[in-house]
Design an enzyme around this catalytic site. Sequence first.
Site, short mmCIF file in Angstrom:
data_model
loop_
_atom_site.label_atom_id
_atom_site.label_comp_id
_atom_site.label_asym_id
_atom_site.label_seq_id
_atom_site.Cartn_x
_atom_site.Cartn_y
_atom_site.Cartn_z
N GLU A 292 0.70 -1.08 -0.04
CA GLU A 292 -0.13 -0.09 -0.10
C GLU A 292 1.01 1.10 0.09
O GLU A 292 1.48 1.32 1.12
CB GLU A 292 -0.74 -0.04 1.31
CG GLU A 292 -2.03 0.98 1.13
CD GLU A 292 -3.20 0.65 0.39
OE1 GLU A 292 -3.80 1.62 -0.17
OE2 GLU A 292 -3.17 -0.41 -0.30
N GLU A 323 -0.32 9.48 -6.27
CA GLU A 323 0.56 8.64 -6.17
C GLU A 323 0.95 7.96 -7.32
O GLU A 323 2.31 7.73 -7.73
CB GLU A 323 0.30 7.34 -4.86
CG GLU A 323 0.27 8.11 -3.54
CD GLU A 323 -0.93 7.55 -2.55
OE1 GLU A 323 -1.31 8.11 -1.82
OE2 GLU A 323 -1.35 6.40 -3.25
N ASP A 477 -7.23 2.73 2.67
CA ASP A 477 -6.78 1.65 3.29
C ASP A 477 -8.18 0.72 3.16
O ASP A 477 -7.97 -0.52 2.98
CB ASP A 477 -6.56 2.18 4.75
CG ASP A 477 -5.25 2.84 4.80
OD1 ASP A 477 -4.25 2.59 4.09
OD2 ASP A 477 -5.31 3.64 5.44
#
Length: 495
Positions: A292, A323, A477
């Site tokens: 992750e 990201e 998450d």
Amino acid sequence: MWKTASAAALLALAVGYFYQGSPQLPEQILQYIGLPNFQTSPQSQKSLEQVISAAWETLITLPTRQWSKVAVGVNACVDVVVTGVGLLQALAVDPGTGLNHEVLHSKEDLREAFIHYMERGAAAERFFSDSEVFQRIARAAAEYPGAKLYVGGNAALISQKLATYPDLMVLLCGPVGPKLHEMLDEQIVVPPGSLQETDEYHLILEYKAGEKWGSTRAPQANRFIFSHDVTNGAMSSLEMFVESLDEFDPDLVVLSGLHMMEGQGRALWEERLKEAVLAISDIREDIPIHLELASMTDKDYMNSIMQEQVIPIVSSIGLNEQELLFLSQAGEGPHADLAAWKGIPDVGRVSDILLWILELHGRSEPSSEADLTRIHFHTLAYHILATVDGYWGNQAAAVMAGARVASSQACGLQAVDPSKVELKAPLQFHSSHTEPREKLSLNPAEPVTVWRRGNVSFHLTAVLVCKLPLRTVGLGDAISAEGLVYSELKTQQPF
């Protein structure tokens, strides 16, 4: 006959005129001219949000082969969540212009970085170098009216989500202090070596869509995270995490926290990253590893993770739009010239970057020595699951499950409420930003669009975006955890 045709034409023009003035034509007019009233069918009376939500409930099913044990590490902390603008005002910080900082050294750096990301509506996470100043800010945050404490850290948050499945055993390795241990789900196993006397605290500065501070206005709800967390920053629990895998014997490993090392400086992360790669390499080859990712700013550090160190030795990664673009910028990949996404990221551009990662750093060809075969991408309006053919199954259910949890959790609900969410995803898009490309569409009644490029399959679904989000921290998450629960590993060959 000519008179009849003229009358029909005039009637059509009249209907068109009234329809333009009032699209909701009275039912009796439609009946009078003998046209069907499409508005009255049960399906048309439902909103797109209702149609998509109902389709998710029908189509999301668990895979035939499910994980029984998942080991998660290695970043864990206590999140102190406050309103960002309110806290900064309490710290006697005035609004001004935004400026990005890779590392925060002062309250002024904090103000500038917070404004930089707030005006973009983007999430970010930074290391605060001054321990004393951070402690003063942390005390002010904990005492701020309405401040709340939550389980924090990607590993701990992923563990919490996985623990909602009673048949799944979950191991969490990371710095677990007394407060965090108290808040963790009872189903989560924490090895004795992970317990420590004090907690690590991270400060989460949230802002709402449309919130203003000075001349800055947030285009969407999000958060800015910062900490002075040396334990997580050095990934001190990694070796113990790997050692604990022999006894726990998981069938899936989830790894997070690499982004925390960036703030420690190049000398530390260069050496520590080599040690981390050696430790990860000790994990049995038949156990898939999901990595992750999180917000980073150092292109050299990202390049080290991507090209020669970590990404090639994991089987799956999860990441958001910031990201993804930074990863492409660091590696001079597709659309690296983009400074930032404007609005909803273009599906074709996202698809180009995902394909580039899997072809250059993954196992898109059988001859490749890399292990990466799966990327779970998430942004506010839609999610994409990109997988190399032959390795993963149940992708449609997995990507829809991730979108469903994003829609419900952002609103603080256990299930999606169609009245509290809205569709922002494009219903038509392209498979690539450059030619040759395929024009694609999303059917709300079957809300997964699938396309292939080479040996890679792409599964896209829309997210029903919460109109008034209660909490944005941990959504990524939860998305990745849910997507993994619904994913199935198709092959038994070692990664």
